[in-house]
Design an enzyme around this catalytic site. Structure first.
Site, PDB file in Angstrom:
ATOM      1  N   TYR A   1       6.967  -9.746   7.120  1.00 57.18           N
ATOM      2  CA  TYR A   1       6.792  -8.310   7.284  1.00 57.18           C
ATOM      3  C   TYR A   1       7.323  -7.894   8.654  1.00 57.18           C
ATOM      4  CZ  TYR A   1       3.700  -7.700   3.257  1.00 57.18           C
ATOM      5  OH  TYR A   1       3.187  -7.622   1.993  1.00 57.18           O
TER       6      TYR A   1
ATOM      7  N   ASP B   1       0.810  -1.228   0.000  1.00 62.38           N
ATOM      8  CA  ASP B   1       0.000   0.000   0.000  1.00 62.38           C
ATOM      9  C   ASP B   1       0.836   1.267   0.000  1.00 62.38           C
ATOM     10  OD1 ASP B   1      -2.581  -0.830  -0.110  1.00 62.38           O
ATOM     11  OD2 ASP B   1      -2.802  -1.046   2.062  1.00 62.38           O
TER      12      ASP B   1
END
Lengths: 245, 245
Positions: A110, A52
């Site tokens: 992540y 994003d």
């Protein structure tokens, strides 16, 4: 014509995310512009992860097709002069012409980083989520354990996910103190739903604040109820740090 | 009217340095704008260190005079809404009305950070100096020792320094590996000449590359010859991390 697989790093601060969108600056489009300049022909690329706006990556995997005499391993160096300074190509190799990184990446890690202090650190504002309330790291660690293994993460994704199934497996999750004011959450899994890591981070932040009891975590996950999890933490703290084929 | 001493942190990336310059965005001016908004009257501030364009600070010391009912210790919180997101005020207290931070700061510590890898890390581009050649950290550590103590740093400042004397004392200097790809140099001294830390960093980079023999360092310092030292390393890697009264 060969297919190439590249590892790409970028600073997400000044991008509207990975994926191309007309009229917005995206990593995919900038990379295509650079590849096209290098190969003197319009070149397309496809990534494994659609990060994003504001999210960073040290290990995005992307493929492109090219006909070139430049050896694959020299491409990272050759492309530097065409790249903007917020993108780097770290390595490159030839793969099968059918190789699709979205399906071939079997595991991703992540990192979500929190800056936990009374006042913001301006030099870390684009790379951390600022939390003023003192976080109890042990409570965060305890709460994190509940995410391990296979779960239906329906309550940990944004409402309009297009995923066929919301079941995912978390192989590893850890919460550690990087330095005086920073706490990092590392999550490794076989895949992640839209906003999943940011909702996990927001939930662990709530656990660290005492707003969510770590013992209630298995129940919260099982409920599939988005409103029982924490807030969606901001994009700045998120970074794709590893992707394994 | 009282004089206040504040500790200020900023990300130097989007500033033309600390000191006010007509038509350029500087930390001093942005801070004055914020203080003026908070106190509803034009307020000036003065810093201990004139950091350059692109240089960061976690511990700039700045004073301002104000007449306010806000307790000093509440000013950092009260000013947040007027500050741009690349400046933070970390603490604040009342000092003597004659207090001048340029003379009262007796010791400063700068950190200079190098990103040493084959390819740039885009997320670290504004906070590190990128060096592709593999650096030998032991050679850098050996070379660093020569800076300890009192020296005439004539060869380690930019040509047109306005300093009365080029003699400075280095109390401490260390070179350490922060993580896989980052090397930090910490230098503590009673004061620094214009570009001095960046020239020390550039010289230690040369030592790490094998371009300067660590054994020659005392001689190079003694010579007072700028051309014998290394290049002036870029501003991005530099951060004022501590200032002691």
């Amino acid at each position: 014509m060969k297919r190439y697989l590249a590892t790409v790093a970028y600073d997400g601060t000044n991008f509207f995310g990975w994926q191309k969108q007309n009229g917005f600056r995206t990593v995919q489009e900038e990379l295509e512009v650079s590849l096209s300049a290098l190969f003197h022909v319009k070149t397309f690329c496809y990534g494994a992860s659609r990060t994003d706006r504001g999210v960073h990556a040290l290990c995005q995997k992307a493929v492109f097709d090219a006909e070139t005499t430049i050896p694959a391993e020299k491409i990272p160096l050759a492309i530097i002069k065409y790249l903007p300074d917020d993108i780097s190509v770290l390595d490159c190799r030839v793969v099968d012409s059918e190789f699709n990184p979205r399906f071939e990446v079997k595991q991703k890690t992540y990192r979500y980083t929190i800056y936990n202090s009374e006042f913001r650190n301006p030099t870390r504002r684009n790379y951390t989520e600022f939390v003023r309330d003192k976080l109890d790291i042990e409570k965060m660690q305890e709460a994190a354990k509940a995410f391990l293994g296979e779960h239906d993460f329906k309550g940990f994704c944004s409402a309009h996910t297009s995923a066929k199934t919301t079941v995912r497996t978390i192989y590893d999750i850890s919460v550690s103190k990087d330095n005086e004011n920073e706490i990092s959450i590392y999550v490794t899994g076989n895949g992640f739903l839209y906003n999943m890591v940011r909702i996990i981070a927001g939930t662990l932040i709530f656990a660290g604040m005492g707003k969510i009891d770590p013992e209630k975590m298995p129940e919260i996950i099982k409920s599939g109820d988005r409103t029982k999890a924490g807030k969606t933490a901001g994009p700045e703290g998120l970074c794709l740090v590893d992707a394994q084929l």
